[in-house]
Write an enzyme that holds these catalytic residues in place. Structure first.
Site, PDB file in Angstrom:
ATOM      1  N   ASP A 122       0.798  -1.229   0.000  1.00  0.00           N
ATOM      2  CA  ASP A 122       0.000   0.000   0.000  1.00  0.00           C
ATOM      3  C   ASP A 122       0.830   1.278   0.000  1.00  0.00           C
ATOM      4  O   ASP A 122       0.294   2.380  -0.090  1.00  0.00           O
ATOM      5  CB  ASP A 122      -0.979   0.003   1.179  1.00  0.00           C
ATOM      6  CG  ASP A 122      -0.275  -0.111   2.530  1.00  0.00           C
ATOM      7  OD1 ASP A 122       0.938   0.157   2.619  1.00  0.00           O
ATOM      8  OD2 ASP A 122      -0.956  -0.469   3.508  1.00  0.00           O
TER       9      ASP A 122
ATOM     10  N   TYR B 178      10.578   3.917   1.583  1.00  0.00           N
ATOM     11  CA  TYR B 178      11.497   2.892   2.086  1.00  0.00           C
ATOM     12  C   TYR B 178      12.897   3.018   1.495  1.00  0.00           C
ATOM     13  O   TYR B 178      13.843   2.431   2.029  1.00  0.00           O
ATOM     14  CB  TYR B 178      10.920   1.491   1.863  1.00  0.00           C
ATOM     15  CG  TYR B 178       9.824   1.179   2.865  1.00  0.00           C
ATOM     16  CD1 TYR B 178      10.126   0.549   4.074  1.00  0.00           C
ATOM     17  CD2 TYR B 178       8.519   1.557   2.636  1.00  0.00           C
ATOM     18  CE1 TYR B 178       9.140   0.298   5.013  1.00  0.00           C
ATOM     19  CE2 TYR B 178       7.523   1.314   3.569  1.00  0.00           C
ATOM     20  CZ  TYR B 178       7.839   0.684   4.756  1.00  0.00           C
ATOM     21  OH  TYR B 178       6.862   0.435   5.691  1.00  0.00           O
TER      22      TYR B 178
HETATM   23  P1  NAD Z   1      -0.620  -8.454  13.320  1.00  0.00           P
HETATM   24  O1  NAD Z   1       0.384  -9.310  14.000  1.00  0.00           O
HETATM   25  O2  NAD Z   1      -1.427  -7.516  14.108  1.00  0.00           O
HETATM   26  O3  NAD Z   1      -1.665  -9.388  12.537  1.00  0.00           O
HETATM   27  C1  NAD Z   1      -1.324 -10.505  11.833  1.00  0.00           C
HETATM   28  C2  NAD Z   1      -2.272 -11.635  12.171  1.00  0.00           C
HETATM   29  O4  NAD Z   1      -1.867 -12.779  11.403  1.00  0.00           O
HETATM   30  C3  NAD Z   1      -2.244 -12.080  13.633  1.00  0.00           C
HETATM   31  O5  NAD Z   1      -3.543 -12.091  14.155  1.00  0.00           O
HETATM   32  C4  NAD Z   1      -1.656 -13.483  13.588  1.00  0.00           C
HETATM   33  O6  NAD Z   1      -2.165 -14.354  14.563  1.00  0.00           O
HETATM   34  C5  NAD Z   1      -2.041 -13.927  12.202  1.00  0.00           C
HETATM   35  N1  NAD Z   1      -1.220 -15.005  11.661  1.00  0.00           N
HETATM   36  C6  NAD Z   1       0.113 -15.204  11.804  1.00  0.00           C
HETATM   37  N2  NAD Z   1       0.504 -16.279  11.110  1.00  0.00           N
HETATM   38  C7  NAD Z   1      -0.609 -16.772  10.493  1.00  0.00           C
HETATM   39  C8  NAD Z   1      -0.836 -17.870   9.619  1.00  0.00           C
HETATM   40  N3  NAD Z   1       0.149 -18.655   9.240  1.00  0.00           N
HETATM   41  N4  NAD Z   1      -2.092 -18.069   9.180  1.00  0.00           N
HETATM   42  C9  NAD Z   1      -3.117 -17.263   9.559  1.00  0.00           C
HETATM   43  N5  NAD Z   1      -2.954 -16.202  10.382  1.00  0.00           N
HETATM   44  C10 NAD Z   1      -1.705 -15.968  10.839  1.00  0.00           C
HETATM   45  O7  NAD Z   1       0.153  -7.679  12.155  1.00  0.00           O
HETATM   46  P2  NAD Z   1      -0.209  -6.336  11.415  1.00  0.00           P
HETATM   47  O8  NAD Z   1       0.689  -5.270  11.919  1.00  0.00           O
HETATM   48  O9  NAD Z   1      -1.647  -6.087  11.451  1.00  0.00           O
HETATM   49  O10 NAD Z   1       0.214  -6.681   9.934  1.00  0.00           O
HETATM   50  C11 NAD Z   1      -0.335  -7.747   9.217  1.00  0.00           C
HETATM   51  C12 NAD Z   1       0.474  -8.059   8.008  1.00  0.00           C
HETATM   52  O11 NAD Z   1       0.217  -7.121   6.964  1.00  0.00           O
HETATM   53  C13 NAD Z   1       1.990  -7.980   8.218  1.00  0.00           C
HETATM   54  O12 NAD Z   1       2.622  -8.946   7.420  1.00  0.00           O
HETATM   55  C14 NAD Z   1       2.334  -6.612   7.715  1.00  0.00           C
HETATM   56  O13 NAD Z   1       3.676  -6.494   7.383  1.00  0.00           O
HETATM   57  C15 NAD Z   1       1.448  -6.590   6.509  1.00  0.00           C
HETATM   58  N6  NAD Z   1       1.204  -5.290   5.896  1.00  0.00           N
HETATM   59  C16 NAD Z   1       1.633  -5.155   4.624  1.00  0.00           C
HETATM   60  C17 NAD Z   1       1.413  -4.001   3.958  1.00  0.00           C
HETATM   61  C18 NAD Z   1       1.949  -3.863   2.580  1.00  0.00           C
HETATM   62  O14 NAD Z   1       2.124  -2.767   2.117  1.00  0.00           O
HETATM   63  N7  NAD Z   1       2.251  -4.949   1.879  1.00  0.00           N
HETATM   64  C19 NAD Z   1       0.751  -2.956   4.587  1.00  0.00           C
HETATM   65  C20 NAD Z   1       0.321  -3.129   5.896  1.00  0.00           C
HETATM   66  C21 NAD Z   1       0.539  -4.315   6.550  1.00  0.00           C
HETATM   67  C1  G6P Z   2       3.363   0.657   5.033  1.00  0.00           C
HETATM   68  C2  G6P Z   2       4.068  -0.409   4.246  1.00  0.00           C
HETATM   69  C3  G6P Z   2       3.784  -1.759   4.808  1.00  0.00           C
HETATM   70  C4  G6P Z   2       4.180  -1.823   6.249  1.00  0.00           C
HETATM   71  C5  G6P Z   2       3.500  -0.719   7.020  1.00  0.00           C
HETATM   72  C6  G6P Z   2       4.200  -0.700   8.354  1.00  0.00           C
HETATM   73  O1  G6P Z   2       1.998   0.539   4.888  1.00  0.00           O
HETATM   74  O2  G6P Z   2       3.713  -0.403   2.903  1.00  0.00           O
HETATM   75  O3  G6P Z   2       4.460  -2.716   4.067  1.00  0.00           O
HETATM   76  O4  G6P Z   2       3.827  -3.052   6.829  1.00  0.00           O
HETATM   77  O5  G6P Z   2       3.686   0.539   6.402  1.00  0.00           O
HETATM   78  O6  G6P Z   2       3.640   0.192   9.146  1.00  0.00           O
HETATM   79  P1  G6P Z   2       3.861   0.175  10.711  1.00  0.00           P
HETATM   80  O7  G6P Z   2       2.977   1.312  11.081  1.00  0.00           O
HETATM   81  O8  G6P Z   2       3.394  -1.169  11.191  1.00  0.00           O
HETATM   82  O9  G6P Z   2       5.316   0.384  10.943  1.00  0.00           O
HETATM   83 MN    MN Z   3       4.415  -2.319   1.909  1.00  0.00          MN
END
Ligand code: NAD
Ligand code: G6P
Ligand code: MN
Length: 469
Positions: A171, A267
């Site tokens: 995102d 980043y």
């Molecule tokens: P979080 O730890 O709050 O939530 C992740 C959830 O996934 C937890 O509830 C955990 O129990 C669950 N989980 C872990 N392993 C699992 C599995 N194998 N199967 C099913 N559920 C599982 O984390 P968060 O801060 O909310 O972030 C969630 C994910 O989204 C992270 O990987 C984060 O890096 C990613 N993210 C990516 C982007 C992006 O730009 N690509 C943006 C925002 C968040």
């Molecule tokens: C952005 C990035 C994600 C990352 C998030 C982390 O959205 O694109 O890949 O997981 O920021 O944010 P945080 O607030 O958890 O550091």
């Molecule tokens: Mn990202």
């Protein structure tokens, strides 16, 4: 009108409540008959699931909703799986960020040693999860956000080379568009992006006005370079309630002023200004601590309060006015009320609706290079502009990339490729090479020390690495 079934994997994620709220705003555009949360951690998912029960009962007519840890009831016959898991949970994020600081280098969720460590946990769990989803829903669109997305994409490309309905996204580019487009009075759905790079290591080369065909990026860069103070104030106002992202965007503007010909990912700061970024945190306090105090605890208390009340309508949590204002469309929706990370949810919904309506919007997703940028490794998983429709992802040619960006990307791709090789081959040698080649780690002795601690502290969360071979 067809209604769709959606499972959110990582139902306990801090991003899930906002996503569920935005699904309510977008119900005309993205009509759902079933919404399911799936997580491996029942306890973590519980308060968010209970909040979902209230939310959907009150604001989403006739939708079936439940939360589960059972794979079959989660995945059977789904049309979409949105994936946002964090392998090892937030406790592991803490470890990823703290260990590198002991040895004088940046600890970060997706960049440097922290990102590599996260990749070692994420890759096997993502592969397993995709296999599980495919067992019950062979035709579902799997849209994955789970980090480190570049490394996950490199691994899934190898394991599922023919899976055209598996899309890895981020995102951040969307957030960057939303941050700078106000300078030219545009919203992001009025422009088509052009972009190249690895995930969290890329550059916009164009922001094309859909109506006129004009590239708005030169004008944005002109405003940044000629009136930086004005842009600084705009960014400060935009990110007023978020010191971390507020500070990041101020430094992002400084980076634009140093390289004023394209719009980089935020980043890129970690790779191009490692000394400055190192100074933001320390061995005892990193971004993890901020997230736990901020989004982590807000989401939890918000969901628990609503679950306890058992209702939102007529209470301080009522979102009826927002839903009416949105009139079923995401573009009209006001910001969500919980963690304000709307872009995350909005981008998922935009992609899904471009698919179901065969709108063929140009979106940024991860796709194999295969000659899109002919002077970069053909295997590289580029984040690039692609048309997204019912037929899947159709990438747009990039062309040759300049020497500076090519050098940085080839270096990082060697690192990510070696890391995925190391995971699949259980090779300590390749693991060490991945760490040593990384621009943020740099030194072999430092890489070895970080690895020693990480191997010990990750325990069975990491695959085993064999020293010979
Ligand atoms: P979080 O730890 O709050 O939530 C992740 C959830 O996934 C937890 O509830 C955990 O129990 C669950 N989980 C872990 N392993 C699992 C599995 N194998 N199967 C099913 N559920 C599982 O984390 P968060 O801060 O909310 O972030 C969630 C994910 O989204 C992270 O990987 C984060 O890096 C990613 N993210 C990516 C982007 C992006 O730009 N690509 C943006 C925002 C968040
Ligand atoms: C952005 C990035 C994600 C990352 C998030 C982390 O959205 O694109 O890949 O997981 O920021 O944010 P945080 O607030 O958890 O550091
Ligand atoms: Mn990202």
């Amino acid at each position: 009108m067809k209604k769709y079934s959606l499972v959110i994997c990582g139902g306990g994620s801090t991003y899930t409540p906002d996503l569920m709220e935005l699904l309510c705003y977008a119900q005309k555009e993205f009509p759902l008959k079933k919404i399911v949360l799936y997580d491996t951690d029942a306890e973590r998912q519980e308060p968010i699931g209970k909040y979902g029960e209230v939310l959907f009962r009150e604001y989403y007519e006739n939708v079936e909703f439940y939360y589960t840890t059972d794979k079959k009831s989660a995945f059977q016959d789904m049309d979409f799986a949105f994936v946002q898991i964090r392998a090892g949970g937030l406790a592991a994020r803490n470890m990823d960020e703290k260990i590198p600081y002991r040895y004088g280098c940046i600890g970060q969720e997706t960049c440097g040693a922290g990102g590599l460590a996260y990749g070692i946990r994420s890759v096997p769990q993502m592969i397993q999860l995709i296999r599980d989803i495919r067992e019950y829903a062979p035709d579902a669109w799997i849209i994955n956000y789970s980090n480190p997305a570049a490394i996950v994409a490199e691994a899934t490309k190898r394991v599922f080379p023919d899976d055209k309905k598996l899309i890895n996204i981020c995102d951040m580019p969307t957030q960057i568009m939303d941050s700078y487009l106000p300078l030219v009075g545009k919203k992001r759905w009025q422009v088509e992006p052009r972009y190249f790079g690895l995930n969290h290591y890329g550059w916009f080369t164009g922001l094309i006005d859909k109506e006129t065909g004009e590239n708005l990026l030169p004008e944005i860069l002109r405003i940044c370079t000629e009136t930086p103070d004005k842009v600084r104030r705009m960014l400060a106002e935009m990110y007023g309630r978020d010191p971390h992202w507020g500070g990041t965007f101020q430094e992002h503007l400084d980076m634009i002023l140093d390289y004023p010909y394209s719009l980089p990912s935020t980043y890129c700061l970690y790779y191009l200004y490692p000394d400055k970024c190192l100074a933001h945190y320390n061995e005892h306090f990193t971004r993890y601590d901020e997230v736990m105090r901020g989004r982590g605890s807000n989401v939890n208390s918000y969901c628990s309060s609503i679950a306890k009340l058992g209702k939102m309508k007529g209470t301080e949590y009522d979102i009826g006015a927002h839903i009416n204002a949105a009139a079923g469309n995401i573009a009209e929706a006001s910001s969500s009320t919980i963690a304000y990370n709307d872009v995350h949810a909005a981008y998922l919904i935009e992609l899904a609706t471009s698919i179901i309506n065969n709108r063929n919007d140009i979106c940024l997703v991860m796709v194999q290079n295969n000659g899109l940028a002919p002077n970069l490794d053909p295997g590289m998983m580029l984040e690039a502009a692609c048309r997204i429709g019912r037929q899947g992802v159709e990438p747009i040619q990039i062309g040759e990339v300049p020497s500076f960006e090519k050098g940085l990307l080839e270096n990082q791709y060697a690192c990510e490729k070696l890391l995925v090789d190391a995971i699949f081959e259980h090779s300590y040698q390749k693991l060490l090479q991945a760490f040593a080649v990384n621009r943020i780690i740099c030194d072999t002795d430092r890489a070895k020390k970080i690895l020693e601690d990480m191997i010990k502290e990750n325990g069975s969360l990491w695959v085993e690495f064999e020293r010979q071979g």
